[in-house]
Design a protein around this motif. Structure first.
Motif, PDB file in Angstrom:
ATOM      1  N   MET A   1       0.839  -1.200   0.000  1.00 20.95           N
ATOM      2  CA  MET A   1       0.000   0.000   0.000  1.00 20.95           C
ATOM      3  C   MET A   1       0.881   1.260   0.000  1.00 20.95           C
ATOM      4  O   MET A   1       1.840   1.349   0.753  1.00 20.95           O
ATOM      5  N   THR A   2       0.553   2.195  -0.879  1.00 22.14           N
ATOM      6  CA  THR A   2       1.257   3.488  -0.869  1.00 22.14           C
ATOM      7  C   THR A   2       0.209   4.592  -0.828  1.00 22.14           C
ATOM      8  O   THR A   2      -0.767   4.554  -1.570  1.00 22.14           O
ATOM      9  N   ILE A   3       0.455   5.530   0.090  1.00 21.60           N
ATOM     10  CA  ILE A   3      -0.506   6.626   0.267  1.00 21.60           C
ATOM     11  C   ILE A   3       0.171   7.930  -0.144  1.00 21.60           C
ATOM     12  O   ILE A   3       1.310   8.197   0.253  1.00 21.60           O
ATOM     13  N   SER A   4      -0.542   8.741  -0.898  1.00 19.09           N
ATOM     14  CA  SER A   4       0.021  10.025  -1.297  1.00 19.09           C
ATOM     15  C   SER A   4      -0.911  11.141  -0.813  1.00 19.09           C
ATOM     16  O   SER A   4      -2.126  11.038  -0.950  1.00 19.09           O
ATOM     17  N   TYR A   5      -0.326  12.154  -0.225  1.00 18.68           N
ATOM     18  CA  TYR A   5      -1.137  13.249   0.312  1.00 18.68           C
ATOM     19  C   TYR A   5      -0.396  14.556   0.042  1.00 18.68           C
ATOM     20  O   TYR A   5       0.816  14.643   0.215  1.00 18.68           O
ATOM     21  N   THR A   6      -1.138  15.558  -0.389  1.00 17.96           N
ATOM     22  CA  THR A   6      -0.479  16.807  -0.767  1.00 17.96           C
ATOM     23  C   THR A   6      -1.087  18.006  -0.024  1.00 17.96           C
ATOM     24  O   THR A   6      -2.293  18.033   0.228  1.00 17.96           O
ATOM     25  N   ALA A   7      -0.225  18.941   0.352  1.00 15.74           N
ATOM     26  CA  ALA A   7      -0.696  20.105   1.123  1.00 15.74           C
ATOM     27  C   ALA A   7      -0.032  21.375   0.590  1.00 15.74           C
ATOM     28  O   ALA A   7       1.182  21.399   0.368  1.00 15.74           O
ATOM     29  N   ALA A  36       3.587  14.202   0.096  1.00 14.53           N
ATOM     30  CA  ALA A  36       4.225  13.120   0.851  1.00 14.53           C
ATOM     31  C   ALA A  36       3.697  11.799   0.317  1.00 14.53           C
ATOM     32  O   ALA A  36       2.484  11.593   0.246  1.00 14.53           O
ATOM     33  N   THR A  37       4.606  10.922  -0.069  1.00 16.85           N
ATOM     34  CA  THR A  37       4.210   9.590  -0.546  1.00 16.85           C
ATOM     35  C   THR A  37       4.770   8.564   0.434  1.00 16.85           C
ATOM     36  O   THR A  37       5.984   8.515   0.656  1.00 16.85           O
ATOM     37  N   PHE A  38       3.885   7.807   1.027  1.00 12.74           N
ATOM     38  CA  PHE A  38       4.255   6.971   2.180  1.00 12.74           C
ATOM     39  C   PHE A  38       3.950   5.503   1.902  1.00 12.74           C
ATOM     40  O   PHE A  38       2.840   5.147   1.508  1.00 12.74           O
ATOM     41  N   THR A  39       4.952   4.663   2.118  1.00  9.48           N
ATOM     42  CA  THR A  39       4.738   3.218   2.059  1.00  9.48           C
ATOM     43  C   THR A  39       4.973   2.663   3.460  1.00  9.48           C
ATOM     44  O   THR A  39       6.121   2.595   3.921  1.00  9.48           O
ATOM     45  N   PRO A  40       3.888   2.313   4.163  1.00  4.65           N
ATOM     46  CA  PRO A  40       4.066   1.814   5.531  1.00  4.65           C
ATOM     47  C   PRO A  40       4.681   0.416   5.539  1.00  4.65           C
ATOM     48  O   PRO A  40       4.566  -0.311   4.548  1.00  4.65           O
ATOM     49  N   ALA A  41       5.353   0.074   6.635  1.00  6.30           N
ATOM     50  CA  ALA A  41       5.924  -1.276   6.800  1.00  6.30           C
ATOM     51  C   ALA A  41       5.841  -1.638   8.273  1.00  6.30           C
ATOM     52  O   ALA A  41       5.652  -0.760   9.118  1.00  6.30           O
ATOM     53  N   CYS A 114       1.397  19.262   7.269  1.00  4.69           N
ATOM     54  CA  CYS A 114       0.077  18.767   6.861  1.00  4.69           C
ATOM     55  C   CYS A 114       0.201  17.620   5.866  1.00  4.69           C
ATOM     56  O   CYS A 114      -0.604  16.677   5.898  1.00  4.69           O
ATOM     57  N   ALA A 115       1.206  17.680   4.979  1.00  2.00           N
ATOM     58  CA  ALA A 115       1.392  16.592   4.012  1.00  2.00           C
ATOM     59  C   ALA A 115       1.778  15.304   4.737  1.00  2.00           C
ATOM     60  O   ALA A 115       1.210  14.234   4.478  1.00  2.00           O
ATOM     61  N   VAL A 116       2.733  15.404   5.659  1.00  2.00           N
ATOM     62  CA  VAL A 116       3.178  14.226   6.412  1.00  2.00           C
ATOM     63  C   VAL A 116       2.017  13.675   7.240  1.00  2.00           C
ATOM     64  O   VAL A 116       1.758  12.465   7.272  1.00  2.00           O
ATOM     65  N   LEU A 117       1.301  14.576   7.877  1.00  2.30           N
ATOM     66  CA  LEU A 117       0.172  14.163   8.723  1.00  2.30           C
ATOM     67  C   LEU A 117      -0.894  13.434   7.900  1.00  2.30           C
ATOM     68  O   LEU A 117      -1.388  12.375   8.305  1.00  2.30           O
ATOM     69  N   GLY A 118      -1.222  13.999   6.744  1.00  3.96           N
ATOM     70  CA  GLY A 118      -2.250  13.382   5.905  1.00  3.96           C
ATOM     71  C   GLY A 118      -1.836  11.999   5.439  1.00  3.96           C
ATOM     72  O   GLY A 118      -2.654  11.071   5.413  1.00  3.96           O
ATOM     73  N   LEU A 357      -6.778  24.935  -4.417  1.00  3.50           N
ATOM     74  CA  LEU A 357      -7.363  23.888  -3.590  1.00  3.50           C
ATOM     75  C   LEU A 357      -6.473  23.546  -2.393  1.00  3.50           C
ATOM     76  O   LEU A 357      -5.254  23.526  -2.507  1.00  3.50           O
ATOM     77  N   GLY A 358      -7.100  23.236  -1.269  1.00  4.18           N
ATOM     78  CA  GLY A 358      -6.356  22.866  -0.066  1.00  4.18           C
ATOM     79  C   GLY A 358      -5.844  21.437  -0.104  1.00  4.18           C
ATOM     80  O   GLY A 358      -5.856  20.772  -1.150  1.00  4.18           O
ATOM     81  N   ALA A 359      -5.413  20.959   1.061  1.00  3.56           N
ATOM     82  CA  ALA A 359      -4.760  19.653   1.159  1.00  3.56           C
ATOM     83  C   ALA A 359      -5.727  18.526   0.839  1.00  3.56           C
ATOM     84  O   ALA A 359      -6.938  18.640   1.036  1.00  3.56           O
ATOM     85  N   GLY A 360      -5.170  17.407   0.393  1.00  2.03           N
ATOM     86  CA  GLY A 360      -6.013  16.249   0.142  1.00  2.03           C
ATOM     87  C   GLY A 360      -5.200  15.061  -0.323  1.00  2.03           C
ATOM     88  O   GLY A 360      -4.018  15.195  -0.650  1.00  2.03           O
ATOM     89  N   ALA A 361      -5.856  13.910  -0.345  1.00  2.34           N
ATOM     90  CA  ALA A 361      -5.192  12.678  -0.756  1.00  2.34           C
ATOM     91  C   ALA A 361      -4.996  12.693  -2.257  1.00  2.34           C
ATOM     92  O   ALA A 361      -5.914  13.041  -3.009  1.00  2.34           O
ATOM     93  N   GLY A 362      -3.789  12.331  -2.673  1.00  2.00           N
ATOM     94  CA  GLY A 362      -3.478  12.098  -4.079  1.00  2.00           C
ATOM     95  C   GLY A 362      -3.824  13.221  -5.037  1.00  2.00           C
ATOM     96  O   GLY A 362      -4.097  12.954  -6.197  1.00  2.00           O
ATOM     97  N   ARG A 363      -3.828  14.473  -4.564  1.00  2.00           N
ATOM     98  CA  ARG A 363      -4.172  15.563  -5.478  1.00  2.00           C
ATOM     99  C   ARG A 363      -2.965  16.038  -6.251  1.00  2.00           C
ATOM    100  O   ARG A 363      -1.871  15.995  -5.754  1.00  2.00           O
TER     101      ARG A 363
END
Ligand code: GLA
Length: 363
Positions: A1-7, A36-41, A114-118, A357-363
């Motif tokens: 899983m990879t999550i991307s969030y932009t602020a 921020a693009t995050f791959t949890p482990a 905010c990017a890291v947090l999201g 536009l404000g922060a959000g997932a994969g924007r």
């Protein structure tokens, strides 16, 4: 899983140093942002790389303030603040990319938080309310990084909307959208980056905040907002004349924010511009957070045809915004460039900005 969030970063149209005084401000989110693009482990460390830094940062998920310094303190602070708020944080790898200038007064710190947090919250399946998210990001900055900033930047980054400014009332932390589309009315919002870096982890920001708190204490109130309705005359019993001037900036600035919103309601950009220029004068004379360099940029923009100009952000460098009739943009840009270089400063970077536009997932 990879999550991307932009602020995004922000520009504050008006209402400076009012946030930590329970006052009003009117920011917009910028098109420029941090992703921020995050791959949890299943590990207990978070490794963060950034396109703006050579070295990566390793953060233990049970990090505490003092462990990580430099730019890595921002993501580390978010990890810490999320856990302090009772939320789970996973280790893994995160990469940061940015087209937002760092240290220019456009809130790269809040965008980073905010990017890291999201990204971390998304990976954990958390649905954080935006006000709660803003508070967690602020806590990272206040208590981990050590900068005593208010909530303006995080709220702007999280709540931004296209063609919309955000009237924030910091007394009850409420965000009200206000239409802001100068282009449609023949005006351009010009961003003038002085390229003189600014910093908040220094004494001046904290000193201004302390002045405001002393003034409120002299008046027997918890926040200057409580004497707002009495006007600047209420400040007669503030003991120190410097504290009184700082407080006068806050009270008059709050009024200017509301007047600015009223001017926008009437599409009266000329009136809005005058309020920006008055705000700059108050920051220069009462709050004393501008510099000769910044004053020159703002004054030159107005002299060359802008209907108003002011420094935006915490102060002591950073950016000026100017509201310019679109057909005069070239003249204003040339004049500002010439004046800065002629006075021996770095050539400023000028660009047109708008509410994005404000922060959000994969924007
Ligand atoms: C910085 C802080 C904000 C706010 C502004 C001044 O950007 O991070 O909280 O206080 O300065 O308006």
């Amino acid at each position: 899983m990879t999550i991307s969030y932009t602020a995004p970063g922000r520009v504050n149209l008006i209402g400076e140093h009012t946030d930590y005084n329970g006052g009003y401000a009117l920011p917009i989110a910028l098109p420029q942002r941090i992703t921020a693009t995050f791959t949890p482990a299943q590990i207990e460390t978070l490794t963060v790389v950034s396109d703006r830094a050579e070295d990566s940062v390793r953060i233990d998920v049970d990090t505490v303030p003092g462990d990580v310094t430099g730019w890595g303190a921002y993501p580390a602070g978010v990890v810490w603040a999320l856990r302090q708020a009772g939320h789970p944080v996973s280790g893994g790898t995160m990469s940061l990319t940015s087209d937002l200038p760092i240290g220019s007064g456009l809130s790269s710190s809040a965008a980073l938080e905010c990017a890291v947090l999201g990204a971390l919250a998304g990976a954990a399946g958390l649905e954080l309310d935006r006000i709660e998210a803003a508070r967690i990001a602020q806590r990272a900055e206040n208590d981990y990084v050590g900068a005593p900033t208010g909530l303006l930047d995080q709220l702007a980054s999280l709540f931004g909307e296209i063609s919309t400014a955000l009237l924030i009332d910091f007394r009850d932390v409420a965000v009200h959208p206000v239409e802001f589309d100068p282009d449609a009315a023949g005006f351009t919002l010009l961003l003038i980056d002085s390229r003189a870096p600014h910093a908040h982890v220094d004494g001046e920001y904290a000193a201004r905040r302390a002045s405001c708190e002393r003034a409120a204490a002299d008046l027997g109130v918890a926040s200057l907002r409580e004497v707002q309705h009495l006007g600047a005359e209420a400040l007669a019993s503030v003991k120190d004349p410097v504290d009184a001037r700082r407080a006068r900036h806050v009270l008059t600035e709050n009024e200017r924010v509301l007047d600015f919103v009223a001017a926008l309601g009437e599409l009266d950009f000329a009136a809005a511009g005058k309020l920006m220029t008055a705000s700059h004068a108050s920051m220069r004379d009462d709050f004393e957070i501008t510099t000769a360099h910044i004053d020159l940029l703002a004054d030159t923009a107005v002299a060359a045809g802008a209907v108003g100009a002011r420094m935006t952000g915490g102060g002591f460098g950073g950016c000026v915004i100017a509201l310019v009739p679109t057909d005069q943009t070239v003249t204003v840009v040339d004049a500002v460039r010439k004046a800065a270089v002629g006075a021996g400063y770095d050539e400023p970077e000028l660009s047109r900005v708008y509410a994005a536009l404000g922060a959000g997932a994969g924007r």
